[in-house]
Design an enzyme around this catalytic site. Structure first.
Site: not given
Ligand code: CP
Ligand code: NVA
Length: 308
Positions: A107, A134, A137, A225, A265, A293
């Site tokens: 990530r 992502h 997700q 989101d 998400c 997930r």
């Molecule tokens: N939806 C998601 O990816 O959550 P986190 O940021 O908690 O991993």
């Molecule tokens: N769009 C959000 C998703 C978090 C899971 C971010 O990138 O922070």
């Protein structure tokens, strides 16, 4: 560990796969979910490295628990823990981690960093979120939609809010899974033109608007989101102002189909992009989405590590 693979099965973005592979991953996820605790453990003696350069609850725990349930081990690296945080190159990190581990999930902010990691790793690399997408997700989201409403093919999904990384992966999925995608964002927060143009060129039935009510009309699912993604904090005040008309509230849900699902998400910012009444209401499937997930990650791991 296993012998280095000259062509590892990465999981970088949904747009890179054919539908048969995406379906195989989801079928495996569903099979493992149905089998429950004590299912097969095909990843004994395999190690997954998880690199987090941004915060996470769901992605971290679902990969960690999922890998263990498949019989494997995990090692977690935060951005302060690794030499990458002190300037070791992505390529060298990829080469070294490939000698220790069987797969790497990252990530990070830059999508380019993900792609470099995949280019120089000799083990599969999984996209656990970048600024651009992502995909893990959205695999869980498709699984969740289909559990509640059957095949997503031909259905209408509406996105309201920021045209962000999660929206981009929904767009990829719209092309591959053949659903209609209606996206409402402020003009300044639209998905990049090249992504919209790509979807259109692939024959996607897509509506791009800046009016939230137009996007949700006829929708089988309304998705949103956070308005301030990780890395967007310097724009927080501006975003909170311009995104107000895109809040998922009861009035907006009333414009969608009466049986429309609500998805997010998570993490949610209640009172900003969604109201309590919607996220806690009977159209919301956000907790199933979060649980899935775990199952989707297991399907992705099974694909990447070639046990499906
Ligand atoms: N939806 C998601 O990816 O959550 P986190 O940021 O908690 O991993
Ligand atoms: N769009 C959000 C998703 C978090 C899971 C971010 O990138 O922070």
């Amino acid at each position: 560990m296993s012998t280095p693979n000259p062509s590892p099965r990465h999981f970088l973005d949904i747009d890179q796969f054919d539908i048969a592979t995406l379906r195989a991953i989801l079928d495996k996820a569903t099979e493992l979910k149905k089998a429950g605790r004590g299912h097969e453990k095909p990843l004994v003696d395999h190690t997954l490295v998880l690199i987090f350069e941004k915060s996470s609850t769901r992605t971290r725990i679902s990969f960690e628990v999922g890998m263990r349930q498949l019989g494997g081990e995990v090692v977690v690296l935060g951005s302060q823990d690794s030499q990458m945080g002190r300037g070791e190159s992505v390529a060298d990190t990829a080469r070294v981690l490939s000698r220790f581990a069987d797969a790497i999930m990252i990530r990070t902010d830059s999508h380019q960093k993900l792609e470099w990691l995949a280019e120089f790793a000799s083990v599969p690399v999984i996209n656990g979120l970048t600024d651009d997408s992502h995909p893990c997700q959205i695999m869980a989201d498709i699984m969740t939609f289909e559990e509640h409403r059957g095949p997503i093919d031909g259905k209408t999904i509406a996105w309201v809010g920021d045209g962000n990384n999660v929206a981009a992966s929904w767009l990829h999925a719209a092309v591959k899974f053949n659903f209609k995608f209606k996206i409402a964002t402020p003009l300044s927060l639209q998905l990049p033109d090249h992504q919209i143009d790509w979807a259109i060129s692939e024959g996607c039935d897509i509506t791009v608007t800046d009016v939230a009510e137009d996007a949700v009309a006829g929708a089988d699912c309304v998705v949103t989101d956070t308005w301030v993604s990780m890395g967007d904090d310097d724009e927080r005040d501006k975003r909170l102002q311009i995104l107000v008309p895109y809040q998922a509230n009861d009035a907006l849900m009333a414009k969608a189909n009466s049986d429309a699902l609500f998805m997010h998400c998570l993490p949610a910012h209640r009172g900003e992009e969604v109201t309590d009444t919607v996220i806690d209401g009977n159209q919301s499937v956000v907790w199933d989405e979060a649980e899935n997930r775990l199952h989707a990650q297991k399907g992705i791991l099974a694909y990447c590590l070639e046990v499906i």
